[in-house]
Scaffold this motif. Structure first.
Motif, PDB file in Angstrom:
ATOM      1  N   ASP A  65      67.013  38.961 133.528  1.00  0.00           N
ATOM      2  CA  ASP A  65      67.757  38.566 132.324  1.00  0.00           C
ATOM      3  C   ASP A  65      68.728  37.428 132.593  1.00  0.00           C
ATOM      4  O   ASP A  65      69.308  36.862 131.650  1.00  0.00           O
ATOM      5  CB  ASP A  65      68.548  39.756 131.763  1.00  0.00           C
ATOM      6  N   TYR A  66      68.912  37.089 133.865  1.00  0.00           N
ATOM      7  CA  TYR A  66      69.877  36.042 134.200  1.00  0.00           C
ATOM      8  C   TYR A  66      69.267  34.672 133.954  1.00  0.00           C
ATOM      9  O   TYR A  66      68.175  34.360 134.433  1.00  0.00           O
ATOM     10  CB  TYR A  66      70.299  36.175 135.661  1.00  0.00           C
ATOM     11  N   VAL A  67      70.006  33.837 133.226  1.00  0.00           N
ATOM     12  CA  VAL A  67      69.646  32.434 132.992  1.00  0.00           C
ATOM     13  C   VAL A  67      70.844  31.596 133.392  1.00  0.00           C
ATOM     14  O   VAL A  67      71.943  31.800 132.856  1.00  0.00           O
ATOM     15  CB  VAL A  67      69.285  32.171 131.519  1.00  0.00           C
ATOM     16  N   GLN A  70      73.995  30.487 131.159  1.00  0.00           N
ATOM     17  CA  GLN A  70      73.966  31.243 129.899  1.00  0.00           C
ATOM     18  C   GLN A  70      74.739  32.543 130.081  1.00  0.00           C
ATOM     19  O   GLN A  70      74.530  33.287 131.037  1.00  0.00           O
ATOM     20  CB  GLN A  70      72.523  31.536 129.494  1.00  0.00           C
TER      21      GLN A  70
END
Length: 403
Positions: A65-67, A70
């Protein structure tokens, strides 16, 4: 009984072959178990830790889920001791050291690498799965052997038992030992000395050694130098103790009655050992109770107890580790006159310019007990050996000899 000297290793092997392992056990609260010997194996009743938990204060999330750049919204706060809800997809959960990791999360980012903003958290670190998570069963897996029979319980073992939820442990009963000092010249500390008298040093050395060895002293007396008193006291001690330890009375003098009584009324299976200090050492039994006859000189009592007595006691206790583990250390002293006996030198290690060497106390007389207070252990000089500075010698710290 032959007058030849028994080599140290042969003498120890003989004593161990005669040792009877204690079979009596008792259950003790964990709080009272320190320094006792385990009477059974202990297997892990449930995984330790019981669930995945965080190794740091930070944020739990799913790595995918890490961007970069963001923000992730924070959907939950998980204090230690609480049961977390599953992590909402695409979010992070505030988490603390020891808190259970929520289902759905596979990594924890430490708070120092996180910037908190109005819209969520920004992560300033590489993110990958399994970071900062202590996995279930990582320390102990259910069903595995945690601690084995014969283990000596230290602070570490007490903590490990607590981590498994064990509150009571089965331990071996303590070896019951009688201490008998011999000599009409002996008086107790606190009594003024008359001419020809000395203080009973060995009694107190043995009391301390036996306490460190985890034994119970059930009788502690001084024998007068007569054959009848020696016999009566040995027989009385045999009825109370698992082991009798005497100091003095085992040499060849007319007043050395312990050895004579063992030969006449019991059994004498070992006498005179090729050890320095401590040659007049005896082992036998009276009415079936083993008797370890130590020399009378104070430093010889200490050395022979540590080298011969402790392996025997450990065997009786059912210990896993019977023999001490030595270190190889260069000598800072010389031996120019080889001996037919193996010598255990009161010594200590000293370091200079990053070089550690073992140094000997200047006076190695068997009557100089102050040498043992100065020393940190015993250095071994083999039979028939000369020693030059820098030669490697086996060195046993006192802590290892008594552990």
């Amino acid at each position: 009984m032959s007058g030849s000297l028994t080599p140290v290793e042969e003498a120890i092997a003989h004593l161990l072959s005669q040792a009877s392992v204690i079979t009596e056990t008792r259950h003790l609260p964990l709080t009272e178990s320190f320094d006792r010997i385990l009477a059974q194996d202990y297997h892990v009743p449930a995984d330790v830790p019981p669930a995945d938990n965080s190794a740091v204060d930070g944020y739990a999330l799913r790595a995918e889920d890490y961007v970069p750049g963001q923000a992730l919204s924070v959907s939950d706060r998980i204090p230690a001791g609480s049961a977390p809800s599953p992590l909402k997809p695409g979010t992070a959960a505030r988490i603390f050291t020891g808190s259970e990791v929520p289902a759905g999360a596979d990594t924890v980012i430490m708070q120092e690498r996180v910037e908190v903003t109005d819209s969520g958290i920004l992560i300033n670190a590489e993110v990958k799965a399994d970071q900062n998570i202590r996995r279930r069963g990582q320390d102990l897996a259910q069903g595995s052997l945690a601690l084995g029979k014969g283990t000596k319980i230290r602070a570490q073992e007490m903590g490990l038992f607590a981590s498994m939820g064990v509150s009571e442990v089965a331990v071996v009963e303590k070896l019951r030992v009688a201490i008998l000092s011999t000599g009409d010249e002996l008086v107790e500390p606190g009594t003024p000395l008359a001419q020809g008298q000395i203080y009973n040093t060995n009694r107190f050395t043995l009391l301390g050694l036996l306490a460190e060895a985890g034994c119970d002293v059930v009788l502690c007396e001084t024998l007068r130098d007569t054959r009848s008193v020696t016999r009566e006291t040995l027989e009385r001690a045999a009825a109370q103790a698992d082991l009798i330890i005497t100091s003095g009375g085992v040499s060849v003098g007319e007043e050395d009655h312990v050895r004579a009584v063992l030969e006449e009324s019991g059994k004498l299976s070992l006498w005179r050992m090729a050890i320095k200090p401590g040659k007049p050492l005896a082992f036998g039994s009276i009415n079936g109770t083993p008797v370890l006859g130590l020399p009378g000189n104070p430093a010889a009592v200490l050395v022979t107890f540590l080298i011969v007595g402790m392996p025997y006691i450990r065997t009786c206790q059912g210990r896993v580790q019977i023999h001490p583990v030595g270190q190889q250390v260069p000598a800072a002293f010389t031996v120019t006159s080889p001996s037919v006996r193996k010598e255990f030198v009161r010594a200590r290690t000293e370091s200079a310019s990053g070089d550690t060497r073992v140094c000997a106390y200047p006076n190695q007389s068997s009557g100089v007990l102050s040498s043992a207070c100065w020393a940190g252990g015993l250095a071994v000089v083999p039979e028939h050996a000369m020693v030059a500075e820098g030669d490697l010698l086996t060195y046993y710290p006192f802590t290892e000899l008594l552990s």
